[in-house]
Design an enzyme around this catalytic site. Structure first.
Site, mmCIF file in Angstrom:
data_model
loop_
_atom_site.group_PDB
_atom_site.id
_atom_site.type_symbol
_atom_site.label_atom_id
_atom_site.label_comp_id
_atom_site.label_asym_id
_atom_site.label_seq_id
_atom_site.Cartn_x
_atom_site.Cartn_y
_atom_site.Cartn_z
ATOM 1 N N LYS A 197 1.009 -1.464 -0.396
ATOM 2 C CA LYS A 197 -0.313 -0.161 0.096
ATOM 3 C C LYS A 197 0.742 1.671 -0.296
ATOM 4 O O LYS A 197 0.514 2.232 -0.368
ATOM 5 C CB LYS A 197 -1.147 -0.146 1.157
ATOM 6 C CG LYS A 197 -1.924 -1.007 0.993
ATOM 7 C CD LYS A 197 -2.685 -1.747 0.246
ATOM 8 C CE LYS A 197 -3.399 -2.426 0.016
ATOM 9 N NZ LYS A 197 -3.112 -4.132 0.824
ATOM 10 N N TYR A 253 -11.992 -14.871 3.501
ATOM 11 C CA TYR A 253 -10.867 -14.070 3.801
ATOM 12 C C TYR A 253 -10.059 -14.146 5.107
ATOM 13 O O TYR A 253 -11.422 -14.448 6.474
ATOM 14 C CB TYR A 253 -11.594 -12.562 3.003
ATOM 15 C CG TYR A 253 -10.405 -11.213 2.524
ATOM 16 C CD1 TYR A 253 -9.211 -11.545 2.848
ATOM 17 C CD2 TYR A 253 -10.095 -10.568 4.740
ATOM 18 C CE1 TYR A 253 -8.281 -9.596 2.698
ATOM 19 C CE2 TYR A 253 -9.374 -9.945 4.969
ATOM 20 C CZ TYR A 253 -8.637 -9.607 4.210
ATOM 21 O OH TYR A 253 -7.789 -8.708 4.681
ATOM 22 N N TYR A 283 -2.486 -12.408 3.268
ATOM 23 C CA TYR A 283 -1.925 -12.367 2.472
ATOM 24 C C TYR A 283 -0.678 -13.499 1.332
ATOM 25 O O TYR A 283 -1.122 -14.271 0.960
ATOM 26 C CB TYR A 283 -1.862 -11.350 1.788
ATOM 27 C CG TYR A 283 -2.873 -10.082 2.234
ATOM 28 C CD1 TYR A 283 -4.012 -9.169 0.906
ATOM 29 C CD2 TYR A 283 -2.981 -9.348 3.384
ATOM 30 C CE1 TYR A 283 -5.299 -8.546 0.772
ATOM 31 C CE2 TYR A 283 -4.272 -7.972 2.744
ATOM 32 C CZ TYR A 283 -5.144 -8.611 2.630
ATOM 33 O OH TYR A 283 -6.153 -7.826 2.992
HETATM 34 C C1 LIG Z 1 -3.402 -5.307 0.215
HETATM 35 C C2 LIG Z 1 -2.574 -6.784 0.634
HETATM 36 C C3 LIG Z 1 -2.413 -7.521 -0.301
HETATM 37 C C4 LIG Z 1 -3.729 -7.232 -1.712
HETATM 38 O O1 LIG Z 1 -2.669 -6.509 -2.667
HETATM 39 P P1 LIG Z 1 -4.186 -5.969 -3.898
HETATM 40 O O2 LIG Z 1 -3.394 -5.074 -4.581
HETATM 41 O O3 LIG Z 1 -5.105 -5.400 -2.649
HETATM 42 O O4 LIG Z 1 -4.492 -6.621 -4.349
HETATM 43 C C5 LIG Z 1 -1.283 -8.626 -0.560
HETATM 44 N N1 LIG Z 1 -0.576 -7.882 0.456
HETATM 45 C C6 LIG Z 1 -0.371 -7.472 1.706
HETATM 46 C C7 LIG Z 1 0.483 -7.371 3.306
HETATM 47 C C8 LIG Z 1 -2.037 -6.703 1.691
HETATM 48 O O5 LIG Z 1 -2.101 -5.773 2.656
#
Ligand SMILES: *Cc1c(COP(=O)(O)O)cnc(C)c1O
Length: 334
Positions: free
Chosen positions: A49, A263, A289
């Site tokens: 992000k 999720y 993730y």
């Molecule tokens: C938000 C996030 C993702 C996913 O990325 P997107 O761009 O939302 O698909 C992957 N890894 C981490 C650690 C995240 O915080």
């Protein structure tokens, strides 16, 4: 592509390293695995992000915002990083957290939730799973405007066409680094969630005519839904960036077999992946993730999808602060 025409703030003063993972590669006996260390981006714990926020915060500043609003799950990395970026810019930040798993919000929870409070979030509002998060953000923005504030809404995951420019820039960074290293990458593997990372990388690689396929591992949605969502953002980016190389649905690859029960809910293969990378390379993945994405990469290697001799680049999108909200499960021996 000329990204310089888009306003951008800089939060990380360096390219994140691309590292070879010798012990992890050996443990799996498949392709050569490299990692792009986007977990080392700035923002009190770093993560993908941060790249998106460079463009989103520049937009917020251009609009004269004084307060940043965003939303996410109860252990959202995106919320932590948006709050961090707001702090850097001297702006206030309020969060709306979605209880995607019933009763999962605990004011005193560790991980990112602890960091929201340590970093001095102005306010947190918690709403039930399935809420229309954009409508909740608009409602909050309206309340703040009525008090004379100037709110700016960062969408969930920062995944609109402004935020996703961060991953178009990342694609350019990868190409320049691997050129310097004399390294030919055959595949890129990344998490596919709110889609900005996946879509930005696909658009960036196409825009540079690089012909490096990107494989997304879904952390939430089914393959068909996720592919459509990624494709639609890629198309927006292609238009914005005037990309001439044709891009079709065939360029969007998503595997949805590693989500497990849902999720953010743990899976055995996530725990195996988190432990294996920690114990072979001392690199921390996250449970929501990158742990599931690495579980996907490991399984695809075992199934022969990625082959010995190929060079696979795993994008480490960050998230390790969430580990501290999952300590028991990530220590289980699988
Ligand atoms: C938000 C996030 C993702 C996913 O990325 P997107 O761009 O939302 O698909 C992957 N890894 C981490 C650690 C995240 O915080």
């Amino acid at each position: 592509m000329n990204l310089a025409k888009f306003p951008r703030r800089r939060y990380t003063a360096y390219d994140t390293p691309i590292e070879f993972l010798p012990n992890f590669t050996k443990a799996l006996g498949g392709p050569n695995i490299y990692i792009k260390r986007d977990d080392l981006l700035e923002g009190a714990g770093g993560g993908n992000k941060t790249r998106k926020l460079e463009f989103l915060m520049a937009d917020a500043l251009a609009q004269g915002a004084d307060t940043i609003l965003t939303c996410g799950a109860v252990q959202s990395n995106h919320c932590r990083l948006t709050l961090s970026a707001a702090i850097k810019e001297g702006l206030k930040c309020q969060l709306i957290l979605e209880e995607r798993v019933a009763n999962s919000y605990n004011k005193n929870a560790s991980g990112n939730n602890y960091l929201f409070r340590l970093l001095g979030v102005e306010d947190i509002r918690v709403v039930p799973g399935g809420s229309d998060m954009m409508a909740e953000l608009e409602k909050l923005a309206e309340e703040l405007r009525a008090k004379g504030r100037r709110p700016y809404i960062v969408p969930g995951g920062g995944s609109n066409k402004i935020g996703s420019l961060g991953y178009v820039a990342c694609a350019q960074e990868i190409l320049s680094q691997t050129f310097d290293m004399g390294l030919n990458i055959d595949h890129i593997v990344c998490a596919s969630g709110s889609t900005g990372t996946h879509a930005g990388l696909v658009a960036g690689m196409k825009g540079e005519n690089a012909n490096i396929p990107v494989t997304g591992i879904s952390v939430n949605r089914k393959e068909d839904v996720q592919r459509k969502a990624v494709y639609s953002l890629v198309q927006e980016l292609a238009e914005e960036l005037d990309i001439k190389t044709p891009i079709s649905m065939d360029d969007i690859t998503v595997f949805d077999g590693y989500v497990g029960p849902g999720y953010s809910l743990p899976t055995d293969s996530m725990v195996e992946a988190v432990q294996l990378l920690a114990r072979t390379e001392a690199i921390l993945l996250d449970p929501v993730y990158t742990g599931k994405t690495m579980a996907g990469l490991i399984d695809l290697i075992r199934k022969g999808y990625f082959k010995k001799g190929e060079n696979v680049l795993f994008i480490h999108t960050g998230g390790w602060p969430a580990l501290f909200a999952y300590t028991d499960v990530t220590l289980e021996e699988k």
